[in-house]
Design a protein around this motif. Sequence first.
Motif, PDB file in Angstrom:
ATOM      1  N   MET A 156       0.822  -1.195   0.000  1.00  0.00           N
ATOM      2  CA  MET A 156       0.000   0.000   0.000  1.00  0.00           C
ATOM      3  C   MET A 156       0.864   1.256   0.000  1.00  0.00           C
TER       4      MET A 156
ATOM      5  N   TYR B  45       0.320   5.261   1.226  1.00  0.00           N
ATOM      6  CA  TYR B  45      -0.510   6.254   1.892  1.00  0.00           C
ATOM      7  C   TYR B  45       0.138   7.631   1.710  1.00  0.00           C
TER       8      TYR B  45
ATOM      9  N   GLN C 112       0.210  11.408   3.505  1.00  0.00           N
ATOM     10  CA  GLN C 112      -0.121  12.093   4.753  1.00  0.00           C
ATOM     11  C   GLN C 112       0.304  13.552   4.673  1.00  0.00           C
TER      12      GLN C 112
ATOM     13  N   GLY D 299      -4.296  12.763   9.229  1.00  0.00           N
ATOM     14  CA  GLY D 299      -4.200  11.316   9.155  1.00  0.00           C
ATOM     15  C   GLY D 299      -3.834  10.874   7.751  1.00  0.00           C
ATOM     16  N   PRO D 300      -3.185   9.721   7.614  1.00  0.00           N
ATOM     17  CA  PRO D 300      -2.841   9.210   6.280  1.00  0.00           C
ATOM     18  C   PRO D 300      -4.097   8.847   5.499  1.00  0.00           C
TER      19      PRO D 300
ATOM     20  N   LEU E 293      -5.267   6.443   2.074  1.00  0.00           N
ATOM     21  CA  LEU E 293      -4.819   5.385   1.179  1.00  0.00           C
ATOM     22  C   LEU E 293      -4.866   5.880  -0.266  1.00  0.00           C
TER      23      LEU E 293
ATOM     24  N   TYR F 231      -3.258   0.403  -3.648  1.00  0.00           N
ATOM     25  CA  TYR F 231      -2.594  -0.789  -3.185  1.00  0.00           C
ATOM     26  C   TYR F 231      -2.477  -1.785  -4.335  1.00  0.00           C
TER      27      TYR F 231
ATOM     28  N   LEU G  90       3.907   7.238   2.784  1.00  0.00           N
ATOM     29  CA  LEU G  90       4.214   6.070   3.594  1.00  0.00           C
ATOM     30  C   LEU G  90       3.908   4.809   2.812  1.00  0.00           C
TER      31      LEU G  90
ATOM     32  N   LEU H 159      -0.825  -4.087   9.326  1.00  0.00           N
ATOM     33  CA  LEU H 159       0.050  -3.444   8.357  1.00  0.00           C
ATOM     34  C   LEU H 159       1.405  -3.160   9.005  1.00  0.00           C
TER      35      LEU H 159
END
Lengths: 112, 111
Positions: B34, B36, B38, B43-44, B46, B49, B88, B99
């Motif tokens: 995945m 992400y 941020q 908050g991160p 998505l 993926y 990330l 994760l």
Amino acid sequence: DGGITQSPKYLFRKEGQNVTLSCEQNLNHDAMYWYRQDPGQGLRLIYYSQIVNDFQKGDIAEGYSVSREKKESFPLTVTSAQKNPTAFYLCASSGQFYNEQFFGPGTRLTVL
Amino acid sequence: QKEVEQDPGPLSVPEGAIVSLNCTYSNSAFQYFMWYRQYSRKGPELLMYTYSSGNKEDGRFTAQVDKSSKYISLFIRDSQPSDSATYLCAMMRSGSEKLVFGKGTKLTVNP
């Protein structure tokens, strides 16, 4: 609007005090997670829950506690036993696909 | 050796550049990969993926997984200042609920 809410956004605590961080989701997700993020660090898993009334320790559970009495809610308590609690705390949830985790906006905890 | 390694940067590029972000990993059991994004103090979220090996494209973003080299990449084409964020990588084994995250790479796209 579906999503995850965390409150408060900023929290200040004196040493020796317990504090509870709130996490609520209306995504109808079964799984919920708590992560801790420190500057320059990735996310580290504190606790997770796949179903109501059940939860498991993550990689850094010491000094933390959780409860999962409702599907929508997964509060995290940072206890006085946590040696270095100042951090950014993130709550997440996922449906049937655990790899697709959705995050809340986070709570920044500072211990004075 | 950490399970997931990610160069923290920072990485600074001019607007319009192609950005390449990378992670390496040591656990050959990882099957889900995945990325992400941020933004600062958020908050991160998505981005995308990939399951197992191969490529996946979504607009200006392309994710690549090379399991033989234990190496994953995220490419951003025509980068924009709004792409400035920390990226990330995260990975997961089949059958796991957890994760494993890299430390994140901070990207700045300069106008």
